[in-house]
Write an enzyme that holds these catalytic residues in place. Structure first.
Site, PDB file in Angstrom:
ATOM      1  N   CYS A  50      -2.617   3.566  -5.060  1.00 19.78           N
ATOM      2  CA  CYS A  50      -4.080   3.526  -5.115  1.00 19.78           C
ATOM      3  C   CYS A  50      -4.603   2.371  -4.269  1.00 19.78           C
ATOM      4  O   CYS A  50      -4.542   1.208  -4.695  1.00 19.78           O
ATOM      5  CB  CYS A  50      -4.545   3.378  -6.563  1.00 19.78           C
ATOM      6  SG  CYS A  50      -6.357   3.288  -6.710  1.00 19.78           S
ATOM      7  N   CYS A  53      -7.308   0.246  -5.981  1.00 22.04           N
ATOM      8  CA  CYS A  53      -6.829  -0.629  -7.055  1.00 22.04           C
ATOM      9  C   CYS A  53      -6.028  -1.807  -6.510  1.00 22.04           C
ATOM     10  O   CYS A  53      -6.236  -2.958  -6.901  1.00 22.04           O
ATOM     11  CB  CYS A  53      -5.947   0.147  -8.030  1.00 22.04           C
ATOM     12  SG  CYS A  53      -6.617   1.718  -8.582  1.00 22.04           S
ATOM     13  N   ASP A  54      -5.090  -1.512  -5.621  1.00 23.67           N
ATOM     14  CA  ASP A  54      -4.096  -2.504  -5.216  1.00 23.67           C
ATOM     15  C   ASP A  54      -4.316  -3.104  -3.836  1.00 23.67           C
ATOM     16  O   ASP A  54      -3.655  -4.077  -3.478  1.00 23.67           O
ATOM     17  CB  ASP A  54      -2.697  -1.876  -5.277  1.00 23.67           C
ATOM     18  CG  ASP A  54      -2.325  -1.436  -6.688  1.00 23.67           C
ATOM     19  OD1 ASP A  54      -2.796  -2.081  -7.637  1.00 23.67           O
ATOM     20  OD2 ASP A  54      -1.587  -0.452  -6.840  1.00 23.67           O
TER      21      ASP A  54
END
Length: 235
Positions: A50, A53-54
């Site tokens: 992701c 997200c990351d």
């Protein structure tokens, strides 16, 4: 299994079953794995799925993106604004993303694209990713790209294999739903990443869950309402 005017039955793997007047399917989806050495070993230690997200975890570092479809190219564009450098690896002989996305990607100064490239291994040391190996499918030559992170962007697999033959599925295996989350089976609703709703994000799935619950409630009210003739007699 369903019966006209009856309950909807969901059979469980342990041999049991549950029945209800309505059912909301929310089985989600899983990231498609590239299935090379190092992927499982370094998952969440540099291997990510992701970019939203990351991505910030790799600020100022070099990363690779596996996948040249829309999701892969969108991820590479987003990451290029955060990380030091992005290497895109695509198995096919050309990027499969929309032309406007490819054009945007190629305009970025800190991106390198490799097509016709087969990822063979994700390497690491001291418990975290330090590189990616790929083979040129045309020449057979092997290359090593030093990276701190690898973003696998080769698609999502909806957890719907068990539903084949019961509700309508798209060609990608997603549950086909309308604007209210209703499937083609009366009383059966679906929500989240397992459906045809675009943008697989938690906030969208949560909202769709609420929408499906409201739709199921509305369905139950209408099912339990007396028919017009019955209402007239009761009056």
């Amino acid at each position: 299994a369903t019966e006209p005017g009856g309950l909807i039955e969901v059979k469980l793997a342990n041999g049991g079953s549950v029945k209800g007047r309505t059912v909301i399917l929310s089985t989600g989806a899983r990231w498609r794995n590239v299935n090379v050495p190092g992927e499982q070993e370094y998952k969440n230690k540099g291997v990510a799925y992701c970019p939203h997200c990351d991505g910030p975890l790799f600020k100022g570092k070099r990363v690779a993106v596996i996948g040249g479809g829309n999701s892969g190219i969108e991820a590479a564009i987003d990451l290029a604004g955060v990380v030091e450098h992005v290497t895109v690896i695509e198995f096919a002989d050309q990027l499969k993303a929309d032309a406007v996305l490819v054009s945007k990607l190629k305009s970025l100064p800190n991106v390198v694209i490799h097509v016709n490239a087969q990822t063979t291994e994700i390497t690491g040391a001291d418990g975290k990713v330090n590189g990616l190996k790929f083979k040129d499918r045309a020449t057979g030559e092997e290359h090593v790209v030093p990276v701190a992170g690898v973003f696998v962007q080769i698609g999502l697999v909806p957890n719907t294999e068990w539903l084949k033959g019961t509700v309508e599925l798209s060609k990608f295996g997603e549950i086909v739903v309308d604007a209210k989350g209703q499937t083609n089976v009366p009383g059966v609703f679906a929500a989240g990443d397992c459906t045809t709703v675009p943008y697989k994000q938690i906030v969208i799935a949560a909202g769709d869950g609420a929408k499906a619950a409201l739709s199921a409630f509305d369905y139950l009210i209408r099912q339990s309402a007396p028919a017009p003739a019955e209402a007239a007699l009761a009056g």
